[in-house]
Write a protein that holds these residues in place. Structure first.
Motif, short mmCIF file in Angstrom:
data_model
loop_
_atom_site.label_atom_id
_atom_site.label_comp_id
_atom_site.label_asym_id
_atom_site.label_seq_id
_atom_site.Cartn_x
_atom_site.Cartn_y
_atom_site.Cartn_z
N THR A 61 0.84 -1.02 0.00
CA THR A 61 0.08 0.02 0.02
C THR A 61 1.06 1.38 0.19
O THR A 61 2.12 1.27 0.40
N SER A 62 0.42 2.28 -0.30
CA SER A 62 1.08 3.64 -0.09
C SER A 62 1.86 3.78 1.05
O SER A 62 2.89 4.37 1.24
N VAL A 117 4.74 1.31 1.34
CA VAL A 117 5.90 1.71 0.36
C VAL A 117 6.63 2.71 1.01
O VAL A 117 7.91 2.98 0.96
N LEU A 118 5.93 3.87 1.52
CA LEU A 118 6.25 5.22 2.29
C LEU A 118 7.27 4.76 3.15
O LEU A 118 8.43 5.11 3.55
#
Length: 216
Positions: free
Chosen positions: A151-152, A155-156
């Protein structure tokens, strides 16, 4: 350094030779101190010939950096034999070990690329970004094996973890207060344990799975 006797090489071989000489020089001095004249002397060619293969000194420096980053990625690739064991955390610890060893064995090069003046150049940053994308995807691949989707937020978090590993590695290498008190294995431990902590923050529903992986 001894001057290399000039030999007849194909264009591809000559270009590769110049890049290789540049990377070897990078082990001894910052990128910005690598001159066309020094490389030409080492290769046994005229300085003007170098511009037959590279549009400019900057283009030559970019080629050196790209080659150095490719070597680092190859050095830190996951061991296929470990991947077959199906233990993502063990794989990540192995990759961390290789990464720290690479930085230790290539200190001048590593620091020059990550913290030197070249790191602020937009073209250099583009190469560094390509490298970090590969590193990030490698980590995400292992997290997928733990059923953690990229998910974002995940990844972040992984991107942040990579930056964290870079920072603690540099601090450990160059600050005697840290590398005298913290062993290599202890450094690997804190770096490895930081990833699950970040991943749990990004995907709290997977906390039990990650904690089991850490303990396992």
């Amino acid at each position: 350094m001894a001057v290399v006797k000039r030999t007849r090489l194909s264009p591809e071989q000559r270009r590769a030779q110049l890049i290789d000489l540049g990377e070897k020089m990078l082990a001894e001095r910052p990128l910005e101190q690598i001159t066309v004249e020094d490389i030409a002397d080492q290769a046994g060619v005229s300085p003007g010939l170098l511009f037959h293969y590279f549009a400019s000194k900057h283009d030559f420096h970019l080629a050196i950096v790209r080659h150095a980053n490719d070597e680092m990625l190859a050095y830190t690739a996951a061991d296929p034999s470990l991947e077959k064991l199906g233990d993502p955390m063990r794989v990540l610890r192995s990759v961390l070990s290789s990464y720290i060893d690479y930085a230790s064995e290539n200190r001048t090069c590593y620091l020059s690329l990550s913290r030197g003046p070249a790191s602020g150049d937009p073209d250099m940053q583009a190469i560094f970004e390509e490298t970090r994308v590969v590193m990030c995807e490698r980590v995400l691949e292992q997290l997928r094996l733990l059923a953690i989707e990229p998910t974002s937020a995940v990844v972040l978090s992984v991107r942040g973890w990579i930056a964290y590993v870079e920072e603690v590695t540099i601090t450990w290498l160059y600050n005697p207060l840290h590398n005298q008190r913290l062993s290599r294995d202890e450094l690997i431990d804190i770096a490895a344990q930081a990833l699950p902590a970040l991943a749990i923050a990004a995907a709290p529903e997977m906390a039990a799975t990650l904690q089991s992986a850490i303990a396992g």
